[in-house]
Design a protein around this motif. Structure first.
Motif, PDB file in Angstrom:
ATOM      1  N   TRP A   1      43.435 -17.430 -31.009  1.00 11.03           N
ATOM      2  CA  TRP A   1      42.702 -17.833 -32.205  1.00 11.03           C
ATOM      3  C   TRP A   1      41.902 -19.095 -31.929  1.00 11.03           C
ATOM      4  CZ3 TRP A   1      48.222 -17.621 -32.617  1.00 11.03           C
ATOM      5  CH2 TRP A   1      48.857 -18.864 -32.488  1.00 11.03           C
ATOM      6  N   PHE A   2      40.870 -19.292 -32.775  1.00 12.65           N
ATOM      7  CA  PHE A   2      40.046 -20.505 -32.707  1.00 12.65           C
ATOM      8  C   PHE A   2      40.294 -21.273 -33.993  1.00 12.65           C
ATOM      9  CE2 PHE A   2      35.935 -22.856 -32.936  1.00 12.65           C
ATOM     10  CZ  PHE A   2      36.023 -23.490 -31.704  1.00 12.65           C
ATOM     11  N   ARG A   3      40.705 -22.542 -33.842  1.00 13.39           N
ATOM     12  CA  ARG A   3      41.175 -23.287 -35.017  1.00 13.39           C
ATOM     13  C   ARG A   3      41.008 -24.770 -34.726  1.00 13.39           C
ATOM     14  NH1 ARG A   3      46.590 -24.948 -35.836  1.00 13.39           N
ATOM     15  NH2 ARG A   3      47.137 -25.353 -38.010  1.00 13.39           N
ATOM     16  N   GLY A   4      40.330 -25.432 -35.615  1.00 10.07           N
ATOM     17  CA  GLY A   4      40.135 -26.870 -35.455  1.00 10.07           C
ATOM     18  C   GLY A   4      39.431 -27.210 -34.152  1.00 10.07           C
ATOM     19  N   GLY A   5      38.501 -26.346 -33.740  1.00 14.54           N
ATOM     20  CA  GLY A   5      37.748 -26.627 -32.517  1.00 14.54           C
ATOM     21  C   GLY A   5      38.485 -26.313 -31.226  1.00 14.54           C
ATOM     22  N   ARG A   6      39.667 -25.672 -31.337  1.00 12.57           N
ATOM     23  CA  ARG A   6      40.468 -25.367 -30.134  1.00 12.57           C
ATOM     24  C   ARG A   6      40.755 -23.871 -30.033  1.00 12.57           C
ATOM     25  NH1 ARG A   6      44.618 -29.345 -28.448  1.00 12.57           N
ATOM     26  NH2 ARG A   6      46.200 -27.722 -28.655  1.00 12.57           N
ATOM     27  N   TRP A   7      40.756 -23.388 -28.791  1.00 11.85           N
ATOM     28  CA  TRP A   7      41.270 -22.038 -28.523  1.00 11.85           C
ATOM     29  C   TRP A   7      42.761 -22.128 -28.250  1.00 11.85           C
ATOM     30  CZ3 TRP A   7      38.666 -17.832 -29.619  1.00 11.85           C
ATOM     31  CH2 TRP A   7      37.269 -17.886 -29.672  1.00 11.85           C
TER      32      TRP A   7
ATOM     33  N   LEU B   1      42.376 -16.390 -18.337  1.00 14.46           N
ATOM     34  CA  LEU B   1      41.605 -17.239 -19.252  1.00 14.46           C
ATOM     35  C   LEU B   1      41.986 -18.711 -19.125  1.00 14.46           C
ATOM     36  CD1 LEU B   1      41.380 -14.968 -22.421  1.00 14.46           C
ATOM     37  CD2 LEU B   1      39.449 -15.893 -21.095  1.00 14.46           C
ATOM     38  N   PHE B   2      43.260 -18.995 -18.800  1.00 19.08           N
ATOM     39  CA  PHE B   2      43.655 -20.398 -18.629  1.00 19.08           C
ATOM     40  C   PHE B   2      42.843 -21.076 -17.527  1.00 19.08           C
ATOM     41  CE2 PHE B   2      47.672 -19.174 -20.811  1.00 19.08           C
ATOM     42  CZ  PHE B   2      47.676 -20.168 -21.779  1.00 19.08           C
ATOM     43  N   GLY B   3      42.353 -20.281 -16.583  1.00 15.46           N
ATOM     44  CA  GLY B   3      41.593 -20.854 -15.476  1.00 15.46           C
ATOM     45  C   GLY B   3      40.130 -21.099 -15.785  1.00 15.46           C
ATOM     46  N   VAL B   4      39.608 -20.525 -16.855  1.00 16.35           N
ATOM     47  CA  VAL B   4      38.162 -20.589 -17.095  1.00 16.35           C
ATOM     48  C   VAL B   4      37.797 -21.154 -18.469  1.00 16.35           C
ATOM     49  CG1 VAL B   4      37.614 -18.699 -15.509  1.00 16.35           C
ATOM     50  CG2 VAL B   4      38.136 -18.176 -17.914  1.00 16.35           C
ATOM     51  N   LEU B   5      38.808 -21.480 -19.280  1.00 21.58           N
ATOM     52  CA  LEU B   5      38.573 -21.894 -20.667  1.00 21.58           C
ATOM     53  C   LEU B   5      39.640 -22.912 -21.029  1.00 21.58           C
ATOM     54  CD1 LEU B   5      36.885 -20.598 -23.229  1.00 21.58           C
ATOM     55  CD2 LEU B   5      39.126 -19.670 -23.825  1.00 21.58           C
ATOM     56  N   GLU B   6      39.306 -23.858 -21.886  1.00 24.60           N
ATOM     57  CA  GLU B   6      40.347 -24.773 -22.351  1.00 24.60           C
ATOM     58  C   GLU B   6      41.153 -24.055 -23.431  1.00 24.60           C
ATOM     59  OE1 GLU B   6      40.866 -29.339 -23.867  1.00 24.60           O
ATOM     60  OE2 GLU B   6      39.003 -28.780 -22.873  1.00 24.60           O
TER      61      GLU B   6
ATOM     62  N   SER C   1      32.916 -17.224 -27.455  1.00 25.17           N
ATOM     63  CA  SER C   1      33.035 -17.819 -26.113  1.00 25.17           C
ATOM     64  C   SER C   1      34.278 -17.330 -25.370  1.00 25.17           C
ATOM     65  CB  SER C   1      32.984 -19.340 -26.189  1.00 25.17           C
ATOM     66  OG  SER C   1      33.966 -19.855 -27.036  1.00 25.17           O
ATOM     67  N   LEU C   2      35.394 -17.110 -26.072  1.00 22.58           N
ATOM     68  CA  LEU C   2      36.580 -16.587 -25.378  1.00 22.58           C
ATOM     69  C   LEU C   2      36.337 -15.159 -24.899  1.00 22.58           C
ATOM     70  CD1 LEU C   2      40.268 -17.090 -25.874  1.00 22.58           C
ATOM     71  CD2 LEU C   2      39.474 -14.753 -26.268  1.00 22.58           C
TER      72      LEU C   2
ATOM     73  N   ALA D   1      33.483 -13.892 -24.154  1.00 25.50           N
ATOM     74  CA  ALA D   1      32.523 -13.947 -23.044  1.00 25.50           C
ATOM     75  C   ALA D   1      33.232 -14.277 -21.727  1.00 25.50           C
ATOM     76  CB  ALA D   1      31.435 -14.983 -23.344  1.00 25.50           C
ATOM     77  N   GLU D   2      34.132 -15.261 -21.761  1.00 28.32           N
ATOM     78  CA  GLU D   2      34.869 -15.613 -20.538  1.00 28.32           C
ATOM     79  C   GLU D   2      35.753 -14.454 -20.087  1.00 28.32           C
ATOM     80  OE1 GLU D   2      34.324 -18.062 -18.722  1.00 28.32           O
ATOM     81  OE2 GLU D   2      33.418 -19.620 -19.989  1.00 28.32           O
ATOM     82  N   ALA D   3      36.411 -13.825 -21.053  1.00 31.53           N
ATOM     83  CA  ALA D   3      37.309 -12.711 -20.719  1.00 31.53           C
ATOM     84  C   ALA D   3      36.526 -11.553 -20.101  1.00 31.53           C
ATOM     85  CB  ALA D   3      38.040 -12.249 -21.971  1.00 31.53           C
ATOM     86  N   HIS D   4      35.391 -11.232 -20.714  1.00 35.86           N
ATOM     87  CA  HIS D   4      34.624 -10.089 -20.218  1.00 35.86           C
ATOM     88  C   HIS D   4      33.961 -10.385 -18.878  1.00 35.86           C
ATOM     89  CE1 HIS D   4      34.513  -7.415 -24.059  1.00 35.86           C
ATOM     90  NE2 HIS D   4      35.691  -7.930 -23.834  1.00 35.86           N
ATOM     91  N   ALA D   5      33.705 -11.659 -18.628  1.00 34.41           N
ATOM     92  CA  ALA D   5      33.214 -12.018 -17.292  1.00 34.41           C
ATOM     93  C   ALA D   5      34.300 -11.739 -16.247  1.00 34.41           C
ATOM     94  CB  ALA D   5      32.797 -13.489 -17.252  1.00 34.41           C
ATOM     95  N   LEU D   6      35.559 -11.993 -16.617  1.00 35.83           N
ATOM     96  CA  LEU D   6      36.670 -11.731 -15.687  1.00 35.83           C
ATOM     97  C   LEU D   6      36.827 -10.231 -15.420  1.00 35.83           C
ATOM     98  CD1 LEU D   6      39.353 -14.206 -17.126  1.00 35.83           C
ATOM     99  CD2 LEU D   6      38.145 -14.427 -14.934  1.00 35.83           C
TER     100      LEU D   6
END
Lengths: 267, 267
Positions: A172-178, A196-201, A252-253, A255-260
């Protein structure tokens, strides 16, 4: 043969004493392979099963057919033993099978309808995170609904924390955080989640169902299907709890996932 | 063939989606057969698996060899399905195998050494009591020790209640009453335990580890081994916690259990 039958005394069959992985393979090249191998190795460590020779595993994806395939690997502890005690010299048994896979782009773009499950996940830190063969909780939860319009069911632990869906991880996206649930006591730590931990905060967090109502967006993902936005959430009786306006979401999550995974991102 | 191999796509193998029974058979006659069939039927009801035609099951014990045998029945949901969702038309798969069995009269008479396990059982009311194929908790607990002098390991739930041993039910005599743990959240409801409710005033109770120190006697039993008194209890590091003087114990629960199984009672 790769997917030959398993004998009566196999401990995977007798006790679910083993592990599995389902790997997306494109034209013989596996996606998130290191993550799948890391989880399988961690599962072997926890259960006390010898991890197969990595080189032999590495040769399997290339044997899948052309195009998009799902390669299922099944590793059991092997045969025998006096009841629950594994034989000291158990020889792990590896089986695998590939099948063509067709993803669902409409779900990537438009999102899915999801329900809350009645079943709550038991707490077992010894087994949490790994992809072992004891999956009756998932089977029971998936049996709670038959409506094909409902794509997934969300599962909480017995203290009410939101954990995962029956076969996908939750984000989830909440308060500016994934964020994504911690999986220390139950749940399966998906390989897409690991990637995803490797490519996204991405932060691990424990939240009760409040988070489903407070989050700006909810997403489900795994290494085969990619990432689906949640467009609507219903309770176990089918009553609508919340809708989201999917076109306006921050992807954005996804997008990162689908890039993987080599999947496109909806416009 | 009765114990032929099971295909790769069998859900018992893939997810532990099935049930089993291990039945003591003497010269072709099963012991506690009604209790085994009742538990299998309850397991089928809970998992949503079609219960086999009872007459077909009833014919199996007579096919076991002469003397004392253990008949293992394995019933899976059958093949296939899209992931965790079972196919609507799943055809359950039944397999069975008999093997000669030799009980351990010295354990009946002199009792056994038992340890406390570190693993705690997760809570899952949907699966508690039935003998399903998701037995990794039992496998992990049984792997905690290798000393052959230790016959069994006791398991508690995550709130500290004493529940069972890795493959036997627990009973105790305390304040003039025979008691056994309630199995509403975890544990396997053994068929010998079920049979004892019909022939003995046996009460279900939830107790923490205090009961192990307060009880006049502790007993382990299942439908294959019969009933063993606990002669000594050690912690998971091997430190002695308590001894019992087995020759002075009231053996009335053992006597009733062994009458159900056709086993003698030690003098």
């Amino acid at each position: 043969m790769s997917d030959e039958a398993v004998p009566f005394d196999d401990r995977g069959l007798a006790y679910g004493d083993g592990l599995f992985e389902t790997v997306l393979v494109r034209d013989g090249l596996p996606l998130l392979w290191d993550e799948h191998m890391a989880r399988l190795q961690e599962g072997c460590r926890r259960l006390g099963i010898a991890f197969p020779v990595r080189r032999c595993l590495d040769e399997l994806p290339a044997q899948s057919g052309a195009g998009l395939q799902v390669l299922k690997l099944l590793l059991t502890r092997g045969s025998g033993g006096r009841g629950y005690l594994p034989p000291a010299d158990a020889e792990p048994r590896l089986r695998w099978r590939s099948a063509p896979f067709v993803p669902q782009p409409a779900r990537w773009a438009d999102g899915v309808r999801v329900r809350l499950c009645d079943l709550t996940l038991g707490s077992q830190p010894s087994l949490a995170g790994i992809k072992h063969l004891n999956r009756l909780e998932n089977v029971l939860a998936r049996q709670e609904w038959s409506d094909p319009e409902i794509a997934e069911g969300l599962l909480c632990d017995c203290r009410g924390h939101v954990i995962e869906a029956t076969s996908m991880n939750l984000f989830w996206f909440r308060g500016g955080r994934w964020e994504t649930p911690k999986l220390k006591e139950c749940g399966v730590a998906g390989t897409l989640r690991a990637g995803l931990f490797g490519v996204l905060e991405l932060h691990e967090a424990m939240h009760k169902q409040d988070v489903l109502f407070e989050a700006e967006s909810l997403w489900l993902g795994n290494s085969v299907q990619g990432v689906w936005p949640i467009a609507s959430l219903v309770d176990s009786a089918g009553t609508l709890l919340r809708n989201w306006s999917v076109p306006s979401l921050d992807r954005s999550l996804q997008a990162e996932a689908h890039a993987l995974l080599g999947y496109p991102v909806p416009a």
